[in-house]
Design an enzyme around this catalytic site. Structure first.
Site, PDB file in Angstrom:
ATOM      1  N   ASP A 190     -20.242  20.201  60.356  1.00  0.00           N
ATOM      2  CA  ASP A 190     -18.903  19.854  60.818  1.00  0.00           C
ATOM      3  C   ASP A 190     -18.167  19.172  59.668  1.00  0.00           C
ATOM      4  OD1 ASP A 190     -16.704  19.630  62.424  1.00  0.00           O
ATOM      5  OD2 ASP A 190     -17.531  18.147  63.773  1.00  0.00           O
ATOM      6  N   ASP A 194     -15.045  11.864  58.983  1.00  0.00           N
ATOM      7  CA  ASP A 194     -14.215  11.956  60.188  1.00  0.00           C
ATOM      8  C   ASP A 194     -13.910  10.583  60.773  1.00  0.00           C
ATOM      9  OD1 ASP A 194     -14.308  14.668  59.919  1.00  0.00           O
ATOM     10  OD2 ASP A 194     -15.127  15.072  61.911  1.00  0.00           O
ATOM     11  N   ARG A 243      -9.054  20.937  55.809  1.00  0.00           N
ATOM     12  CA  ARG A 243      -9.144  19.538  56.226  1.00  0.00           C
ATOM     13  C   ARG A 243      -9.482  18.609  55.051  1.00  0.00           C
ATOM     14  NH1 ARG A 243     -12.099  19.521  62.213  1.00  0.00           N
ATOM     15  NH2 ARG A 243     -10.817  21.200  63.123  1.00  0.00           N
TER      16      ARG A 243
END
Length: 512
Positions: A190, A194, A243
């Site tokens: 992932d 984050d 991202r």
């Protein structure tokens, strides 16, 4: 794996193999937490100091990291955890205690504060095992590598994030780290970095993020806009699909980063996010700034950036790149001072400073990397007999008594209280205990374990109130160990694991 990631990853691996074949070696510079080095938004909201002023312990396993957290007097007692070696699922177990909330298979920094985790010696690698920060504040993570953390496949950890923060997190500084994967979501990975569910006042600096489908995000959905005040500076983003980061709401400051081989999109500002994008270098990449994959617009203020071989797609639907000639559509005020390198020297500066085991080098805005100042405490030699300036006050062990549970031939318990580093006590094997005792109750808040020349390394220890059996502190290595002031007649230093045979030259005790 997406084709773009796979192709570029194989090229990078080939480059690494060539370096190995030609004798090029990675630096393994010794490092410790730099004094006063925090930058960006982590300086706001009261600042970020981590475990400064607290006990320093050494850990070579994930379990030892958890033991250090659980051995504190409270969940907010400051602690610096120096990590060396490989941390993985096999050596990371859950540890219980009133000052911690841990779990197996992940480094869990949950419902705690005032902690520094720093790689030292030959380096610290968190292999397939992530770092999870939840409901916590004042955390520093420095000079570590976190790699190949998966959310699917085997083994899994931390939802697939290398470093993940969520649920009312405040004041985190992540510095000189290497965060890397080996593919995208289809391979089980992932994000690398984050932040979600009300995470604020964070700085990511001098770090390398590479070989991943997703660099990281601020906000888990278009409705999760309570995050923000995040600074990204002097980082390398390389071979990332998207991202870098994804911003949902909040304010971010993004400066002096080197973006290389962004395969699909880069800084994705959406859902009302505002980003100040200063003097970055974008190279061999696509759609490096804009609002992508949504019709919820975000905003940016741009200045001084260089776009080197950057391609831009056409605007249509939910694809709104800022280029080919990015211009500002908002204004962002930055509340802290910062040294800004010119964009044309960013690739050189970042290549010398970003990532773990780079000696904690930084930039002062002159385009010339600087080494940490002389106040950097450095990494202690595990056989160093101890600091020349011990805790203040009188060493209470002088004139006291000593005993223990194990003693090697030719050594004496009394050698640890004689004021001489040329004599020592050793256990008969790799484990054992030695105690300092008094005829009447004495208040102790710090001990200093000094090793003699030729000593083995202490793998783990406990400091015990021998009167009650209570654990006052636990950790790894030698040096100064602090805990809440305790009135007792006997304090015990118990070695529970070691490499080689430890030689304790002095077991010093102090009131302050």
């Amino acid at each position: 794996m997406r084709k773009s990631v796979a192709v570029r990853l194989s090229a990078l691996l080939a480059t690494g193999a060539l370096a190995a074949a030609t004798g090029v070696a990675m630096s393994t510079s010794t490092a410790s937490a730099a004094t006063g080095g925090v930058t960006g938004y982590a300086t706001q909201n009261g600042g970020t100091t981590g475990g400064a002023g607290g006990q320093t312990v050494r850990a070579t396993t994930g379990t030892a990291i958890h033991q250090a957290l659980c051995g504190r007097a409270s969940s907010s007692t400051p602690i610096v955890i120096q990590v060396e070696g490989t941390i993985n699922h096999g050596n990371t177990a859950k540890v219980s205690g009133s000052s911690c909330n841990t779990a197996a298979g992940v480094i869990e920094l949950k419902q705690i504060s005032n902690v520094t985790i720093v790689g030292v010696g030959n380096g610290a690698v968190f292999d397939q095992l992530g770092i999870h920060i939840r409901e916590s504040s004042n955390i520093i993570i420095q000079n570590v590598t976190v790699r190949n953390v998966k959310k699917s496949g085997s083994p899994t950890s931390n939802g697939g994030d290398a470093i993940g923060m969520e649920s009312d997190v405040r004041n985190v500084w992540v510095d000189h780290t290497t965060l890397e994967a080996s593919g995208g979501e289809s391979e089980g990975y992932d994000g690398l970095f984050d932040m979600k569910d009300n995470t604020q006042y964070v700085t990511l600096s001098y770090s390398t993020l590479r070989n991943s489908g997703r660099g990281g995000l601020i906000g888990s959905s278009e409705s999760d806009t309570s995050n923000g005040y995040v600074t990204f500076h002097h980082n390398l983003y390389e071979n990332i699909d998207s991202r870098t980061p994804l911003l949902r709401g909040g304010i971010s400051h993004i400066y002096n980063n080197h973006y290389k081989n962004l395969n699909e999109s880069g800084i994705n500002s959406r859902a009302g996010a505002r980003a100040k994008v200063d003097s970055n270098y974008f190279e061999d990449s696509k759609d490096v700034l804009g609002t992508f994959y949504t019709d919820a617009a975000g905003y940016w203020q741009v200045s001084g950036n260089i776009f080197d071989n950057v391609t831009w797609s056409s605007r249509s639907g939910d694809n709104n790149p800022a280029g080919p000639n990015p211009t500002s559509n908002t204004s962002v005020s930055i509340p802290y001072s910062y040294a800004l390198d010119a964009a044309n020297c960013v690739p050189s500066v970042v290549s010398q400073t970003a990532g773990a085991n780079k000696g904690l080098k930084v930039s002062d805005g002159s385009c010339t990397p600087q080494s940490p100042g002389p106040t950097d405490p450095g990494s202690p030699d595990p056989t160093d007999p101890g600091p020349t300036n011990p805790p203040t006050g009188t060493n209470l062990s002088i004139g006291a008594g000593a005993d223990g549970s194990s003693k090697a031939s030719g050594t004496s318990y009394g050698n640890v209280i004689d004021g001489s580093t040329s004599t020592y006590w050793s256990p008969s094997g790799s484990t054992g205990s030695v105690s300092v005792k008094w005829g009447s109750a004495t208040t102790v808040s710090k001990v200093n374990i000094r090793l003699a020349s030729g000593s083995g390394t202490i793998g783990s220890y406990r400091v015990l109130n021998n009167d009650t059996g209570a654990v006052l502190a636990s950790g790894s290595g030698a040096g100064v160990i602090g805990f809440s002031p305790t009135s007792l007649k006997k304090v015990t230093f118990e070695i529970t694991s070691a490499s080689g045979t430890p030689r304790i030259a002095e077991f010093e005790t102090y009131t302050s």
